[in-house]
Scaffold this active site. Structure first.
Site, PDB file in Angstrom:
ATOM      1  N   GLY A 298       0.818  -1.205   0.000  1.00  0.00           N
ATOM      2  CA  GLY A 298       0.000   0.000   0.000  1.00  0.00           C
ATOM      3  C   GLY A 298       0.852   1.254   0.000  1.00  0.00           C
ATOM      4  N   SER A 299       0.353   2.295   0.662  1.00  0.00           N
ATOM      5  CA  SER A 299       1.008   3.604   0.593  1.00  0.00           C
ATOM      6  C   SER A 299       2.361   3.660   1.284  1.00  0.00           C
ATOM      7  CB  SER A 299       0.091   4.672   1.190  1.00  0.00           C
ATOM      8  OG  SER A 299      -1.040   4.864   0.356  1.00  0.00           O
TER       9      SER A 299
END
Length: 664
Positions: A298-299
């Site tokens: 993810g981020s």
């Protein structure tokens, strides 16, 4: 004539006697020569054979018990050791009534009587019936006084702290062979191998030990000291378990690493298991998820996008990017931000974790350069940690990238990593841009505890310039400051840097992103200027909250607030940055205990109760005394709770109750 012959014969009476004597002498000489020849043959020609027979009559070979070497943490605390355990056995030649014997032993052995009877009918002198008897069971077996049944001792593996560090330490099978974890990785070093010596024996074939040659004692193989710290391991496991249960998650992992040496100081995985009773757990519970499970980051992956962008100088931190008010179309895909943003600087893209800002930065960098930096950081390759079962994660070859791949990889989709890969990559940023090989083992010790081999660290390879790493640390610090996505990871007394991540889980059946399953991630380090610890927290499938900044970041904070004081790291926040509860420590005159904890003299008026969790009794008493507070200790070991709680106001002389436990 005849008479004369008889008279002549009488005149020679000694001839026969003389002849007999000569004959006997000749026979005697021949016999002596034969005896002498035989003696010479036995003593010269056949010497070796009879020497061996003679030695065999007065000497015997004695097996020296050699048990598996210990595994210790970095402070010398035993994590795995070998102990003697009663073993029930039978001598098949002495069993008189197998059926009756089996019936009487069934309750002790824990097997059906007919199965035991089959074993007893074997024509063997040693039949192992059951290992690991309790003392009571051994006494019951001997009280039966059954012919051919006896109890002996065997060495077995014992893990005194049960589940703590189980996935790292691993376990051995009934045959003493390492099957998982460090036990498997260093099996050749730790495994016992029988040794032997000789002993004299008397006519009754009993062993005789002379004063200068006492009976041999059991010997230990080489011991292994780990980089793992038992206290940090237990703290990480407790915090991880608390978070997983609070958020009803499927699993979790937490890794603590020294970014200077890449030594793994704690590696927690939940669900855990007890290696003493590993057969009572499912094989899936033995799996070390930190190296054997890959997930989309993810981020948190935006960290490495920014590393590449800054190092390649394709953008500067102050450059502004239009983030399309939270929605953009890329090919047939719509990319959205959680919150709509207009213009953001590059620094703000990382701070608020804008997907649209990230994909635009990736576009300025280009696929080729982005791939090269990801490869340098070790993604798509094993880290080389000294543990079995590591996987490489996935980073598709650049030649197979589609146009959309550059965009989605910018915010951590389409690539998978392991927890240890993510920790190692961030450790390279924390230490100034150098990537090394992570290690779990620290040193090999002999039976007397002397170091015979120390595992040196490789020099590493530079993946970022030191200037880029310093700038990136500054940007990551903004993530945990007000307005960032990782504020719940901020530490009261230490500067902190990190990055949150929230990724949808790919369903293995459909190969599509799940609508209700997420992976929550936080990775960070502290203090920022000279990082002592890097930590990654991954919570798998939490419910109903799932953002990394909400689910994973608090675990980082809870562990680091205990770990850094324990390691003697002094607070580095400036007085204006510190909350009121701890500002006094930075503004007063300081002294340092052996634990490395900064302390001050108490001021007049109400005082704020300091945080002493994780400290020894001596250090906690010294800190509280400097604040003008009394101490009421409960237990032994290190402080695990306190009342009143840290940060509350109290008058001078108030007794603070501290609860201590013998924490590994």
């Amino acid at each position: 004539m005849e008479a004369e012959a008889q008279r002549a014969e009488k005149k020679r009476p000694g001839f026969r006697f003389w002849f007999s004597c000569r004959l006997l002498q000749g026979l005697g000489l021949v016999l002596c020569a034969a005896i002498l020849g035989r003696s010479l043959y036995l003593q010269v020609v056949d010497h070796a054979k009879w020497k061996e027979i003679q030695i065999g009559q007065v000497q015997s070979v004695v097996a020296i018990p050699v048990y598996r070497g210990k595994i210790m943490d970095r402070r010398g605390q035993d994590l795995a050791l070998s102990i003697k355990s009663p073993c029930l056995f039978a001598d098949g030649a002495l069993i008189q009534d197998p059926k009756s014997t089996a019936a009487q032993l069934a309750s002790i052995v824990g097997e059906p009587a007919d199965k035991i009877e089959q074993k007893l009918r074997q024509n063997k002198r040693f039949i192992r019936l059951r290992r690991d008897l309790s003392i009571e069971e051994a006494q019951r077996a001997m009280a039966l006084k059954l012919p051919g049944i006896g109890v002996t001792s065997e060495w077995r593996r014992y893990y005194p702290f049960r589940h703590i560090g189980g996935h790292v330490i691993g376990f051995v099978g009934v045959d003493g062979v390492g099957l998982e974890g460090v036990e498997k990785a260093y099996d050749g070093l730790l495994r016992h191998s029988m040794r032997s010596t000789t002993a004299l024996r008397d006519g009754g074939r009993r062993k005789i030990w002379l004063r200068d040659a006492p009976p041999p004692l059991p010997q230990e193989r080489y011991s292994l000291q780990l980089a793992l710290d038992g206290y940090l391991q237990s703290v990480a496991e407790q915090a991880l378990q608390k978070a997983v249960k609070k958020h009803h998650a499927a699993a979790g992992q937490a890794i603590l690493m020294d970014p200077q040496t890449f030594e793994v100081m704690a590696l927690a995985v939940w669900p855990g298991f007890d290696p003493n009773n590993y057969v009572m757990h499912q094989p899936a519970e033995w799996r070390n998820r930190a190296i054997a499970d890959a997930f989309e980051p993810g981020s948190s992956f935006k960290t490495f996008l920014l590393a590449a962008v800054l190092d390649a100088k394709s953008a500067r931190p102050q450059d502004r990017i239009f983030c399309e008010n939270g929605r953009i179309q890329v090919a047939a895909h719509t990319i959205r931000d959680v919150h709509p943003y207009g213009w953001l600087t590059v620094a703000e893209v990382l701070k608020v974790s804008s997907n649209i800002g990230a994909l635009k930065l990736a576009d300025t960098l280009g696929s080729e350069r982005f791939y090269r930096y990801l490869d340098q950081f070790g993604f798509g390759k094993k880290t080389g940690v000294d543990l079995p079962g590591e996987i490489s994660g996935t980073l598709r070859p650049l030649t197979s990238w589609r146009p959309i791949d550059l965009a989605v990889m910018a915010f951590g989709q389409g690539v998978t990593v392991t927890g240890l890969q993510l920790t190692s990559a961030v450790a390279a940023i924390a230490n100034g841009g150098v990537m090394k090989t992570p290690r779990v083992a620290k040193a090999v010790l002999d039976a007397s505890g002397r170091v015979v081999k120390e595992f040196g660290q490789d020099q590493g390879r530079r993946v970022l310039s030191s200037a880029t790493a310093a700038k990136l640390r500054e940007l990551m610090q903004g993530v945990v400051e007000p307005g960032g996505t990782g504020t719940k990871a901020a530490l009261a007394q230490y500067t902190t840097a990190g990055k949150t991540g929230t990724a949808q889980v790919v369903e293995p059946e459909t190969r599509r992103y799940s609508l209700d399953k997420y992976t929550s991630v936080f990775v960070g380090f502290a203090p920022v200027s000279h990082a002592r610890l890097v930590m990654t927290v991954v919570i798998h499938e939490p419910q109903p909250e799932y953002y990394g900044g909400v689910v994973a970041a608090p675990v980082f904070r809870d562990v680091m607030e205990k770990a850094l004081p324990y390691l003697g790291v002094l607070p580095d926040k400036k007085p204006r940055e510190l909350p009121a509860a701890v500002r006094r420590v930075s503004t007063s005159s300081k002294r340092t205990t052996g634990e490395g904890v900064a302390m001050t003299s108490a001021e007049d008026g109400p005082v704020t109760v300091p945080n002493v969790q994780g400290l020894s009794l001596k250090a906690a008493v010294a800190v509280l005394k400097d604040f003008g507070l009394a101490v009421s200790p409960q237990g032994r070991g290190r402080v695990v709770r306190q009342h009143p709680m840290a940060g509350t106001s109290a008058t001078k002389g108030t007794a603070v109750t501290i609860y201590l436990e013998e924490v590994l």
